[in-house]
Enzyme design. Structure first.
Site, PDB file in Angstrom:
ATOM      1  N   HIS A 378       0.880  -1.495  -0.172  1.00 44.51           N
ATOM      2  CA  HIS A 378      -0.010   0.159  -0.007  1.00 44.51           C
ATOM      3  C   HIS A 378       0.795   1.252   0.117  1.00 44.51           C
ATOM      4  CE1 HIS A 378      -4.034  -1.890   0.871  1.00 44.51           C
ATOM      5  NE2 HIS A 378      -3.179  -2.828   1.405  1.00 44.51           N
ATOM      6  N   LYS A 569      -8.543  13.893   4.305  1.00 43.60           N
ATOM      7  CA  LYS A 569      -7.470  12.824   4.141  1.00 43.60           C
ATOM      8  C   LYS A 569      -6.751  12.847   5.429  1.00 43.60           C
ATOM      9  CE  LYS A 569      -6.402  13.859   0.080  1.00 43.60           C
ATOM     10  NZ  LYS A 569      -6.776  12.792  -0.778  1.00 43.60           N
ATOM     11  N   ARG A 570      -5.856  11.935   5.891  1.00 41.18           N
ATOM     12  CA  ARG A 570      -4.861  12.249   6.582  1.00 41.18           C
ATOM     13  C   ARG A 570      -3.844  13.157   6.361  1.00 41.18           C
ATOM     14  NH1 ARG A 570      -3.884   8.291  11.185  1.00 41.18           N
ATOM     15  NH2 ARG A 570      -2.109   9.540  11.672  1.00 41.18           N
ATOM     16  N   LYS A 575       0.662  14.349   0.915  1.00 38.74           N
ATOM     17  CA  LYS A 575      -0.668  14.659   0.358  1.00 38.74           C
ATOM     18  C   LYS A 575      -0.766  16.203  -0.050  1.00 38.74           C
ATOM     19  CE  LYS A 575      -2.597  10.744   2.863  1.00 38.74           C
ATOM     20  NZ  LYS A 575      -3.174   9.919   1.808  1.00 38.74           N
ATOM     21  N   THR A 677      -8.717   6.461  -2.202  1.00 41.84           N
ATOM     22  CA  THR A 677     -10.001   6.038  -2.429  1.00 41.84           C
ATOM     23  C   THR A 677     -10.875   7.143  -2.273  1.00 41.84           C
ATOM     24  OG1 THR A 677      -9.626   4.930   0.136  1.00 41.84           O
ATOM     25  CG2 THR A 677      -9.427   3.588  -1.940  1.00 41.84           C
ATOM     26  N   LYS A 681     -14.530   8.104  -3.775  1.00 47.33           N
ATOM     27  CA  LYS A 681     -15.858   8.367  -3.133  1.00 47.33           C
ATOM     28  C   LYS A 681     -16.408   9.880  -3.669  1.00 47.33           C
ATOM     29  CE  LYS A 681     -14.107   5.694   0.595  1.00 47.33           C
ATOM     30  NZ  LYS A 681     -12.895   5.747   1.648  1.00 47.33           N
TER      31      LYS A 681
HETATM   32  C1  26V Z   1       2.751   4.980   6.695  1.00 47.75           C
HETATM   33  C2  26V Z   1       3.651   5.863   7.114  1.00 47.75           C
HETATM   34  C3  26V Z   1       4.543   5.356   8.197  1.00 47.75           C
HETATM   35  C4  26V Z   1       5.944   5.885   8.244  1.00 47.75           C
HETATM   36  C5  26V Z   1       5.680   7.642   8.121  1.00 47.75           C
HETATM   37  C6  26V Z   1       5.146   7.592   6.542  1.00 47.75           C
HETATM   38  C7  26V Z   1       3.951   7.056   6.285  1.00 47.75           C
HETATM   39  C8  26V Z   1       3.006   7.327   5.291  1.00 47.75           C
HETATM   40  C9  26V Z   1       2.315   6.278   5.021  1.00 47.75           C
HETATM   41  C10 26V Z   1       1.699   5.418   5.639  1.00 47.75           C
HETATM   42  C11 26V Z   1       0.516   4.632   5.079  1.00 47.75           C
HETATM   43  C12 26V Z   1       0.929   3.342   4.433  1.00 47.75           C
HETATM   44  C13 26V Z   1      -0.376   2.377   4.274  1.00 47.75           C
HETATM   45  C14 26V Z   1      -1.457   3.190   3.752  1.00 47.75           C
HETATM   46  O1  26V Z   1      -2.320   3.376   4.413  1.00 47.75           O
HETATM   47  N1  26V Z   1      -1.356   3.295   2.472  1.00 47.75           N
HETATM   48  C15 26V Z   1      -2.966   3.642   1.789  1.00 47.75           C
HETATM   49  O2  26V Z   1      -3.389   2.680   1.478  1.00 47.75           O
HETATM   50  C16 26V Z   1      -4.808   3.078   0.915  1.00 47.75           C
HETATM   51  C17 26V Z   1      -5.462   1.924   0.474  1.00 47.75           C
HETATM   52  O3  26V Z   1      -4.810   1.059  -0.618  1.00 47.75           O
HETATM   53  C18 26V Z   1      -4.370   3.990  -0.698  1.00 47.75           C
HETATM   54  O4  26V Z   1      -5.531   4.351  -1.168  1.00 47.75           O
HETATM   55  C19 26V Z   1      -3.297   5.012  -0.148  1.00 47.75           C
HETATM   56  O5  26V Z   1      -2.863   5.824  -1.248  1.00 47.75           O
HETATM   57  C20 26V Z   1      -2.553   4.465   0.655  1.00 47.75           C
HETATM   58  O6  26V Z   1      -1.705   5.662   1.451  1.00 47.75           O
END
Ligand code: 26V
Length: 832
Positions: A378, A569-570, A575, A677, A681
C-alpha cells in the site's frame, strides 16, 4: 466424546441442527422486538429510555435477523467445502454499522417505521452509535470496504484483526492546534459483537528453541516461550448487500493467562499483583497511529505476531477439522491475503505450525505456504516500509527468526544459482538488510512467501515493478499484479447520499443498486437541462446539511451556493494540504487586491488527523486554522472565501462531507499516493477532481475524460527528474510573484502576529530542498484553480461534468476489485 468430534459431526450434517424460526422483518414485528430488547436486554422501559438505549435495542433486534443468515451460511460454506478467504489486517476502519446492516438487510423502511411508532427517530438513533475507528486511513477503510464486498459476492471469508480497546485518537482543535484525546468506542458496550471466551489461543514470546539430537537444519524444533498471552476471539457479523452472505470479522483481544498474582495480593502488593496482567494485555489496548515515525516499538511487533499467530492457529484448526486433518490441502481450500506487511510474520508462523507442530517436511511446507499467501503493498514511501531489528526479533520471536534465516538462505541460494556472482542482486533481495544495523525486511519476506503481490492502482503497480521490487519482478516474473482499489457503493452512495441514490434509481432504474456499470446510462442525461437541475438540487440539499454541520461544529457560517472545495484525508506532507493552504492565501490576497471583481464564492473545507508525533503535519493544521481565522473575519473578503477546518475526521464525518462536495482535492506529489480511495468516493458523489497524475487519479482521468477533471502539476517522471538532478526551489519561488508574496506573508507573521517564527519549519522546508515539490507545482495549481472557477461560473457545464463523474466511475466499485482478487489471486468463485 471429545468436543472436536461433536463439531465434526455437526459440520457434516448441517440439517441435523434444529431450525429456529426466522425473525420477521416487517415493521410491526420489529417494533415488538425492539421493545422486547429494550426491556429485557437494556433493562429500561419506554419512559426511561434515552436515545442510546434505543440504539442498543434496535441494533440487537437487527442483529437477530443477521444471525438468521450468519449461522446457517457459515456452516453451509464448510459443509460444501468452499474455499475460504482470510483477510489479515491490523486495521479495519468500519465506522458505524447500524445503517450498513439495516440497509443491506433491506429493512430501512421497516426499521424507520417501527422506531417512529415508538416515538423514536431512526436518524437520531443512528447518531448514537460510536464510530469504530480501528484504523488510520485508506488502508483500514479499504479492509472494511473489502469485507462488505466479499459478503456481497458470497465469498466465504473471515477478516482477522485486533480488537483495540482504543481506536484512533479523537482530534480536537484548540487555538488552531491539534490535540489528541483517547478514543473509547467500547465505553457503552458494543451490541454487534459476540465475545467468544472459549475461542482462545496461546501466543508465546521470547524463550528458547531446542532441537532433537542429530536434527538437520530444516527439521522441527521445540520452542519454549518465556511468556504467553491468550488471544480471545470477538466476532462481528459482516452483512453483504441483500444479505447475499454474512461473513465474520474476528478480532482478537489479549487476556492474561493469570488473572492476578494471589500471593502478591495477599501479601499486600495490590498493584504488583496486577502488573504482569496489565503488561501482557497492553498488546490489544491501542491502535498505532501508523503514519508515525517507524515504530521501533516492541509493542507494535508484539501486536503483529499476536494477531498473526492467533489467526493462523484458528484457521489451521478449522481447516484440519473440516478436512480430516489434511494440512496438505490448505492452499486448495484457503487463501490468506496479507494487508500490507503488518501480518507478514504469518509466513514464518505458518512454517512453524507446519514443520514443528504438524511434522511437514520443510520443502513441502514452504511450497504449501507460498501457495497460500498473497500480499498487498500500500505504499512506496521508504519510511513506511517495515523493518525489524534482528536483535529484537531474535529476542521476541526466536523460532520465527530461525525460520526467516532459513527461508533467506534457500532464497539467496536459488537466486545465486540463477544469477551467479551478482552480489548487488543478493544484497537487494535479501530478507535481511545489513547496511545500517541488521534488520528484517518484512516486505521482502511477504514477496518471497506469497504467490502474488499486488499494488493498488495501475501507476503504483508499475512503480512497484520498476522501483521497490524491480529485482523480484525480474526473479519472479508475473508475481506482481495490479488490483486497483475500490469502494463499497452501499456505504459511499446509498447510505451516505440517499437523495442522490433516489434520483439515480429513478433515472436509470433500480438495477443500479446491484450493478454500478448501469450508472453509464446517465451519460445521455448529463446534457439534459432538467436532469441537471435535479442533480444539482440534490447537491444543494446536501450542502445545506453540511453547512449546518460546519456551523454547529466550528461556528463558521458558509453559503451553500458557494463552491465547496474539499480536502479530506490524513494530514501528510506528501498529500500536500500545504499546497492547498498556499493557494488559499494567494486567493485571499487576490480578493483583497480587487474585491469588486466577479469572484465566485468558495468554501475551502479541510479535515484530517496528523500523527501525534508528526510535527510538520501538525504545523500545517495550525497554518490552515490561522489562515481560516484571518480570512473568515476579514470584512473585505466576506462571502467570497471561507475556510473551514472540521475537527476529528472519521468515517462518519466523511459520510457527511462527501455528498456535499463540489471539488475533490487529490493533489499529492506524483508517485507518492499509492491509490487513494477518497478520490473515488467524491467522484461517485458528483464532485469534480482537481489532481495530479498520481495513484488512482490516473484511472479516474481515463474514465471520466479530460474534460471532466482538472489535472495539473509534475508527473511521476518529472518528480524523479527533479529529485535526481537537484531542484532549485529558490529560483522557482523567485519566478513566481504570487508564491513569493505568500511565503513572505507567512514569514512576516501575517497569520501568526503573536509569533512570527511559528511557521519557519514550513517555509524553510519549501525554500530548502522542498522534497514534496510544493513550490514546483504552485503556479500550475493556481492556474488550474482559476480554470475551476471559470467552469463553476457556467452552471450547465459544471453540472454536466458532475453528472459525468458519477456516470463514469462505476468501475471503482469494491465488488469489481474483489471479483478481480477472487479470479486472479484467490482462485475462488464469485456469486454474481
Ligand atoms: C505509513 C507511514 C508510516 C511512516 C511514516 C510515513 C507513512 C506514510 C504513509 C503510511 C501509510 C502506509 C499504508 C497506507 O495506509 N497506504 C494507503 O493505502 C490506501 C489503500 O490502498 C491507498 O489508497 C493510499 O493511497 C495509501 O496511502
Amino acid at each position: 466424546m471429545s468436543p472436536q468430534t461433536t463439531a465434526e459431526q455437526s459440520m457434516a450434517e448441517p440439517l441435523a441442527e434444529p431450525q429456529t424460526a426466522r425473525r420477521g422483518v416487517d415493521a410491526a414485528t420489529l417494533r415488538a422486538d425492539i421493545l422486547e430488547k429494550l426491556t429485557y436486554n437494556v433493562g429500561k422501559n419506554l419512559v426511561a429510555a434515552n436515545p442510546h438505549d434505543w440504539f442498543v435495542a434496535t441494533a440487537l433486534a437487527v442483529r437477530d435477523r443477521i444471525l438468521d443468515n450468519w449461522l446457517p451460511q457459515t456452516r453451509a460454506a464448510y459443509a460444501a467445502h468452499r474455499k475460504q478467504v482470510y483477510y489479515l489486517s491490523l486495521e479495519f476502519l468500519i465506522g458505524r454499522l447500524l445503517a450498513d446492516n439495516v440497509s443491506n438487510l433491506e429493512m430501512t423502511e421497516a426499521v424507520t417505521e417501527a422506531l417512529t411508532s415508538l416515538g423514536a427517530e431512526y436518524d437520531a438513533v443512528r447518531g448514537q452509535e460510536p464510530d469504530a475507528a480501528l484504523g488510520n486511513g485508506g488502508l483500514g477503510r479499504l479492509a472494511a470496504c473489502f469485507m462488505e464486498s466479499m459478503a456481497t459476492l458470497a465469498i466465504p471469508a473471515f477478516g482477522y484483526g485486533i480488537r483495540y480497546d482504543h481506536g484512533l485518537f479523537r482530534q480536537a482543535i484548540v487555538g488552531g492546534v491539534q490535540q489528541e484525546y483517547p478514543e473509547d468506542w467500547l465505553a457503552f458496550g458494543n451490541p454487534w459483537e459476540f465475545a467468544r471466551p472459549e475461542i482462545a489461543y496461546t501466543i508465546g514470546f521470547g524463550g528458547h528453541v531446542a532441537a532433537a539430537e542429530n536434527a538437520d537444519d530444516l527439521g522441527p524444533r521445540v520452542w519454549t516461550p518465556a511468556e504467553t498471552v491468550d488471544a480471545v476471539a470477538y466476532d462481528t457479523p459482516v452483512v453483504g448487500w441483500r444479505a447475499a452472505q454474512v461473513n465474520t470479522l474476528r478480532l482478537w483481544s489479549a487476556r492474561s493467562p493469570e488473572i492476578l498474582r494471589l500471593e502478591s495480593f495477599n501479601a499486600g502488593d495490590h498493584v504488583g499483583a496486577l502488573a504482569d496482567r496489565v503488561r501482557l494485555e497492553a498488546v490489544s489496548k491501542v491502535l498505532y497511529p501508523s503514519d508515525e515515525t517507524p515504530s521501533g516499538q516492541e509493542l507494535r511487533l508484539r501486536q503483529e505476531f499476536f494477531f498473526a499467530s492467533a489467526s493462523l492457529q484458528d484457521l489451521v484448526k478449522r481447516h484440519l477439522r473440516v478436512y480430516d486433518g489434511d494440512i496438505r490441502s490448505l492452499p486448495d481450500r484457503v487463501a490468506i491475503q496479507l494487508n500490507d506487511t503488518h501480518p507478514a510474520i504469518s509466513i514464518a508462523e505458518l512454517m512453524r505450525i507446519m514443520v514443528d507442530l504438524n511434522g511437514v517436511p520443510w520443502e513441502e511446507a514452504w511450497d504449501l505456504t507460498r501457495r497460500t499467501f498473497s500480499y498487498t503493498n500500500h505504499t512506496l514511501l521508504p519510511e513506511a516500509l517495515e523493518t525489524w531489528p534482528v536483535p529484537l526479533m531474535e529476542r521476541l520471536l526466536p523460532r520465527q527468526m530461525q525460520i526467516i534465516y532459513m527461508i533467506n538462505a534457500i532464497h539467496l541460494d536459488e537466486a545465486d544459482k540463477a544469477h551467479p556472482h551478482d552480489t548487488r542482486l543478493l544484497t537487494s533481495i535479501s530478507l535481511i538488510e545489513e547496511s545500517h544495523g541488521r534488520k528484517v525486511r518484512m516486505g521482502h519476506l511477504a514477496v518471497v512467501g506469497s504467490h502474488h503481490v499486488n499494488g493498488v492502482s495501475a501507476l503504483h503497480t508499475n512503480l512497484l515493478r520498476k522501483t521497490l521490487f524491480s529485482d523480484f519482478d525480474m526473479l519472479f516474473p508475473g508475481k506482481i499484479v495490479n488490483k486497483t482499489n475500490g469502494i463499497t457503493f452501499r456505504r459511499w452512495l446509498q447510505q451516505c447520499n440517499p437523495r442522490l441514490t433516489a434520483l439515480l434509481v429513478e433515472a436509470v432504474g433500480p438495477e443500479v443498486l446491484d450493478r454500478p456499470d448501469v450508472l453509464e446510462k446517465l451519460r445521455p442525461l448529463a446534457s439534459d437541462a432538467s436532469f441537471q437541475t435535479r442533480f444539482m438540487a440534490v447537491k444543494r440539499a446536501n450542502k445545506v446539511s453540511l453547512a449546518r454541520v460546519i456551523q454547529d461544529r466550528i461556528g463558521v457560517r458558509v453559503d451553500p451556493s458557494a463552491l465547496f472545495d474539499v480536502q479530506i484525508k490524513r494530514i501528510h506532507e506528501y498529500k500536500r494540504q500545504l499546497l492547498n493552504v498556499l493557494e488559499t492565501i494567494a486567493l485571499y490576497d487576490a480578493i483583497r487586491a480587487d474585491p469588486m471583481q466577479n469572484w465566485s464564492p468558495r468554501v475551502k473545507i479541510f479535515a484530517g488527523k496528523a500523527a501525534a508525533s508528526y510535527h510538520q503535519a501538525k504545523l500545517i493544521i495550525r497554518l490552515a486554522n490561522d489562515v481560516a481565522k484571518l480570512v473568515n473575519n476579514d470584512p473585505v473578503v466576506r462571502g467570497r472565501l471561507k475556510v473551514a477546518f472540521l475537527p476529528n475526521y472519521n468515517v462518519t464525518l466523511a459520510e457527511r462531507i462527501i455528498p456535499a462536495a463540489d471539488l475533490s482535492e487529490q493533489i499529492s506529489t506524483a508517485g507518492m499516493e499509492a491509490s487513494g480511495t477518497g478520490n473515488m468516493k467524491l467522484a461517485l458523489n458528483g464532485a469534480l477532481t482537481i489532481g495530479t497524475m498520481d495513484g488512482a487519479n490516473v484511472e479516474i482521468f481515463d474514465r471520466v475524460g479530460a474534460d471532466n477533471i482538472f489535472i495539473f502539476g509534475l508527473t511521476t517522471e518529472d518528480v524523479a527528474e527533479r529529485r535526481q538532478h537537484g531542484y532549485d526551489a529558490g529560483a522557482v519561488i523567485a519566478a513566481s510573484p504570487k508564491l513569493s508574496q505568500v511565503l513572505e506573508q507567512i514569514e512576516g507573521g501575517v497569520f501568526s502576529p503573536d509569533d512570527r517564527d511559528r511557521y519557519r519549519p514550513i517555509t524553510q522546508a519549501m525554500r530548502g530542498g522542498d522534497y514534496f515539490l510544493v513550490t514546483a507545482d504552485f503556479d500550475s495549481y493556481w492556474n488550474t484553480q482559476r480554470q475551476v472557477a471559470e467552469v463553476w461560473r457556467q452552471p450547465e457545464v459544471w453540472a454536466k461534468s458532475a453528472i459525468l463523474n458519477t456516470a463514469n466511475v462505476g468501475w471503482f466499485s469494491a465488488d469489481r476489485a474483489i471479483a478481480e482478487y477472487a479470479k486472479d489471486i484467490w482462485n475462488v468463485p464469485v456469486n454474481r
